[in-house]
Design an enzyme around this catalytic site. Structure first.
Site, PDB file in Angstrom:
ATOM      1  N   HIS A  82     -72.822 -10.985   1.415  1.00 25.93           N
ATOM      2  CA  HIS A  82     -72.172 -11.984   0.558  1.00 25.93           C
ATOM      3  C   HIS A  82     -72.581 -13.405   0.919  1.00 25.93           C
ATOM      4  O   HIS A  82     -72.425 -14.331   0.114  1.00 25.93           O
ATOM      5  CB  HIS A  82     -70.644 -11.829   0.593  1.00 25.93           C
ATOM      6  CG  HIS A  82     -69.980 -12.375   1.818  1.00 25.93           C
ATOM      7  ND1 HIS A  82     -69.621 -11.587   2.889  1.00 25.93           N
ATOM      8  CD2 HIS A  82     -69.608 -13.634   2.148  1.00 25.93           C
ATOM      9  CE1 HIS A  82     -69.048 -12.329   3.821  1.00 25.93           C
ATOM     10  NE2 HIS A  82     -69.034 -13.575   3.399  1.00 25.93           N
ATOM     11  N   ASP A 113     -71.700  -4.683   3.446  1.00 25.06           N
ATOM     12  CA  ASP A 113     -71.822  -6.139   3.357  1.00 25.06           C
ATOM     13  C   ASP A 113     -72.769  -6.683   4.426  1.00 25.06           C
ATOM     14  O   ASP A 113     -72.438  -7.618   5.155  1.00 25.06           O
ATOM     15  CB  ASP A 113     -70.438  -6.796   3.473  1.00 25.06           C
ATOM     16  CG  ASP A 113     -70.477  -8.286   3.147  1.00 25.06           C
ATOM     17  OD1 ASP A 113     -71.375  -8.706   2.398  1.00 25.06           O
ATOM     18  OD2 ASP A 113     -69.625  -9.027   3.672  1.00 25.06           O
ATOM     19  N   SER A 182     -68.917 -16.363   8.347  1.00 24.84           N
ATOM     20  CA  SER A 182     -69.414 -15.050   7.916  1.00 24.84           C
ATOM     21  C   SER A 182     -70.880 -14.871   8.293  1.00 24.84           C
ATOM     22  O   SER A 182     -71.705 -15.747   8.063  1.00 24.84           O
ATOM     23  CB  SER A 182     -69.272 -14.908   6.401  1.00 24.84           C
ATOM     24  OG  SER A 182     -67.931 -14.755   6.041  1.00 24.84           O
TER      25      SER A 182
END
Length: 744
Positions: A82, A113, A182
């Site tokens: 992402h 992910d 992230s």
């Protein structure tokens, strides 16, 4: 009667289970001895050269920021999927401020992910990868990333637990995770990566989760590289069909056009115009629209010059608005109508339609007329989609024509259909009562209304079931019609998409057929395709597995998405058989001779021969298009190193579809869903192959357990009638006893 019939019948009656074989997952490499623990300060200094900041670069500058870390000295970077998005240019910033453009998305994994990026660099310092299966609760950890864009930050905490989140095992950490963290590494105090920071807890700012690093190892072992030139086209609109104007970002996925970020026009205005020709004088346009924020605006545009002059019909602030735009700013705009409507569904999909005539404009929402204007300020021009401000809008089913209104049913047909539906839902007669009559005894009246409401809710459930079954029967009819054609004329791609639509009525098959045609056009004039079968196979392998990143599912093999060809095309990930269907159909569309499906036990593969007498060779599409011999495949997939002769023969398109269908059926049983969920698949198998004894027996058992005795009797009767003459008498007696119990 085939011998396998008796074997299956015996096995199922005795309740024996058979586990489905799946591709082997390679074991992790042996780990070196653990280094000594260090302080957080020592780790920060040692690890900093291995950390990177990742920036998504869009049309308007920075679209997003995340973190990552080096996993190989020759330029391999690990992060979250992402973080990199889709169709975005990516820039990597090293600890010393140097920047690199990403040249290849080396691997991606939607399910976990995760992503691996490749930059052109040498001599980088990779972080050692630990073993996330051996982490212990309470173990001290550090996390590094770029919170809120502040690169190369560190925070210390402890591993709280390992916990299942959305069906995935995650590492729960007691550290704050902010936007930009992230993709950053979670490390033990020896400096080994245990996971990648992935998402923030919804309960507290000081709790987050990380994807275990062992999933990243699987990705490193099995890459699916996509060059950035290809990555930037993923989700991009087809320029032959659409032209964007005034900025914004327009993408397409699964038949839905999505627009993000403000446009460059005043008020964030942006247009996406169709290349379809607009009929002269009188025409209609329509699309179904959904917005993330009702304070925004998004809808239809028409009579556009490609710049600042056009009309727009769109919801805005919960109302429906028709505007004539004559220039670049609000002073040159004229709001022709701004009205509320009960037909508009806030926060949901709404179908907008505009009819343009020489002397008037009529606007509809969900089939109801809401605006009529006699404005004639602009005529002629292109039509398409528009959006304003920061709205995130989605559009589907855009159309241009002379009359797009839903046509009423013929009275006789409508009456006949309504009568059938009423017969289906009617369980008792109802009595009309006037409001005055209800007020005579409100308490009793309320009880009556509650009872009626509950009855209507039950009828609504039955109608939904009927609607779903109608759709499934229609898909079954379409599949059977396709399979009834001569074998060379059967469109296996369409059959596979119909199979996916059997479960999901929203799938637009034409969108995926167009995507496939675009793939064919990519290779149509390629000289390697025309050189012969061997050269064509090698070119197909490069195109699918190197240039476009198609790959076998790594960590979620049994997920039903892997059996839906539309999702395989979207996500570029699937099972051996779904990837094989795409491969075989692409080869067929390109005129490549001698390429076919090979139904090996345990793994479906693509086979090819260089000429009618050529030796059979295999393509393992699940393993990145690896070319293997029959002998190598047999050693991998069988205990005795030999295949039965039938397994090596080219299979039929019907057999391929049945195998895909049985994979879907297995996924239902794996998910432990209700018995009723498996019945549509059993029905479809038996519609395609009425002689499928195993499914016939399974359906009989299912129907009995669900209380559908008539259906169970029908299936058991078929089994008795088709029981082999040389079958064991005791099994025939068991079927007879079963039939007797169903009559009672």
């Amino acid at each position: 009667m085939r011998p396998v019939y008796l074997l299956l019948l015996t096995s199922l009656l005795l309740g024996q289970a058979h586990a489905a074989s799946k591709p082997k997952v390679p074991a992790s490499a042996t780990k070196p001895a653990a280094p000594a623990a260090r302080t957080a300060a020592e780790l920060a200094a040692a690890i900093r050269p291995s950390l990177v900041k990742i920036t998504q670069i869009g049309r308007e500058g920075t679209d997003g920021i995340g973190s990552g870390f080096v996993v190989s000295e020759d330029g391999l970077i690990a992060t979250n999927l992402h973080v990199i998005g889709e169709a975005r240019r990516l820039q990597i910033e090293m600890h010393d401020g140097k920047t690199h453009d990403v040249s290849v998305v080396q691997a991606s994994d939607n399910h976990h992910d995760l992503a691996l990026l490749k930059i052109e660099a040498k001599g980088l310092k990779p972080l050692p990868l630990g073993d996330s299966s051996k982490v212990q609760q309470g173990e001290p950890i550090v996390a590094m990333g770029a919170p809120e864009g502040l690169a190369f930050s560190i925070v210390q905490g402890v591993l709280s637990a390992t916990r299942e989140v959305d069906g995935l095992e995650m590492l729960q950490v007691a550290v704050p995770i902010e936007k930009g963290n992230s993709g950053g590494p979670l490390l033990d105090m020896q400096g080994r990566v245990l996971g990648l920071l992935t998402l923030k807890s919804l309960k507290t700012d000081n709790l987050g989760f990380a994807m275990p690093v062992n999933e990243l190892k699987n990705l490193i072992e099995k890459p699916n590289p996509v060059p950035m030139s290809r990555w930037l086209t993923i989700g991009a609109l087809n320029p032959k069909l659409w032209h964007s104007h005034l900025g914004a970002q327009w993408t397409q996925h699964a038949g839905v056009i999505r627009s993000e970020f403000p446009g460059s026009g005043f008020g964030g205005r942006a247009l996406c115009l169709s290349t379809q020709k607009v009929p002269e004088e009188t025409f209609e346009i329509a699309a179904t629209v959904k917005m993330d924020d009702e304070s925004g605006a998004a809808g239809l545009t028409f009579c556009s010059d490609g710049g600042d002059k056009h009309y727009g019909f769109y919801p805005s602030g919960g109302k429906l608005r028709l505007t004539r735009f004559n220039g670049p700013d609000v002073y040159s705009w004229t709001i022709l109508a701004d009205v509320p409507s009960d037909a508009y569904k806030s926060g949901d999909w709404n179908t907008l339609r505009v009819r343009v005539e020489p002397e008037r404009i009529v606007c509809y929402v969900n089939g109801k007329q809401v605006i009529e204007s006699d404005d004639t300020g602009i005529r002629a021009g292109a039509a398409g989609l528009c959006k304003f401000r920061t709205t995130v809008a989605e559009f589907r089913n855009f159309r241009i024509g002379t009359d797009l209104a839903e046509k009423p049913l013929q009275p006789e047909l409508a009456s006949r259909l309504r009568s059938k539906v009423q017969e289906y839902v009617a369980t008792a007669a109802t009595t009309d009562q006037t409001l005055e009559g209800l007020l005579e005894n409100p308490g009793a009246a309320r009880r009556v209304l509650v009872e009626q409401r509950r009855r209507l809710e039950e009828e609504a459930v039955r109608l939904r079931d009927l609607e779903r079954e109608l759709h499934r029967r229609a898909m079954t009819k379409d599949i059977l019609a396709e399979l009834a054609k001569p074998e060379p004329e059967i469109n296996l791609l369409r059959c596979s998409l119909l199979l996916a639509r059997h479960d999901n009525p929203e799938i637009d098959i034409s969108t995926y057929m167009s995507s496939f045609k675009a793939m064919v056009l990519d290779l149509k004039d390629d000289p390697e395709i025309k050189k012969g079968t061997i050269a064509a196979v090698k070119r197909l392998n490069r195109y699918l597995f190197e240039e476009n990143g198609f790959h076998g599912s790594r960590g979620d093999y049994s997920n039903r998405s892997n059996s839906y060809l539309n999702e395989v095309i979207d996500d570029r990930e699937g099972l051996p058989i779904t990837l094989s269907v795409l491969y075989i159909e692409l080869a067929s569309a390109l005129g490549v001779q001698g390429v076919f499906g090979v139904p090996l036990p345990g793994k479906f593969m693509v086979g090819y021969r260089d000429g009618p007498e050529g030796e059979l060779q295999l393509v393992d599409v699940f393993e990145h298009g690896k070319l293997v011999t029959v002998e190598q495949a047999a050693l991998d997939l069988t205990e005795d190193g030999r295949f039965p002769e039938a397994a090596l023969a080219p299979t039929t398109k019907q057999a391929i579809l049945l195998r895909m269908l049985r994979n879907l059926m297995s996924s239902v049983f794996d998910d432990s869903r209700s018995l009723r969920d498996s019945l549509p698949y059993l029905n479809l198998v038996l519609a395609i192959d009425p002689q499928a004894a195993a499914e016939r027996l399974t359906r009989a058992q299912m129907r009995q357990r669900l209380g559908e005795k008539a259906g169970a009797r029908e299936d058991v009767g078929w089994l008795i009638q088709n029981f082999p003459e040389d079958g064991p008498p005791e099994l025939m007696q068991q079927l007879d006893r079963w039939m007797q119990s169903l009559r009672e």
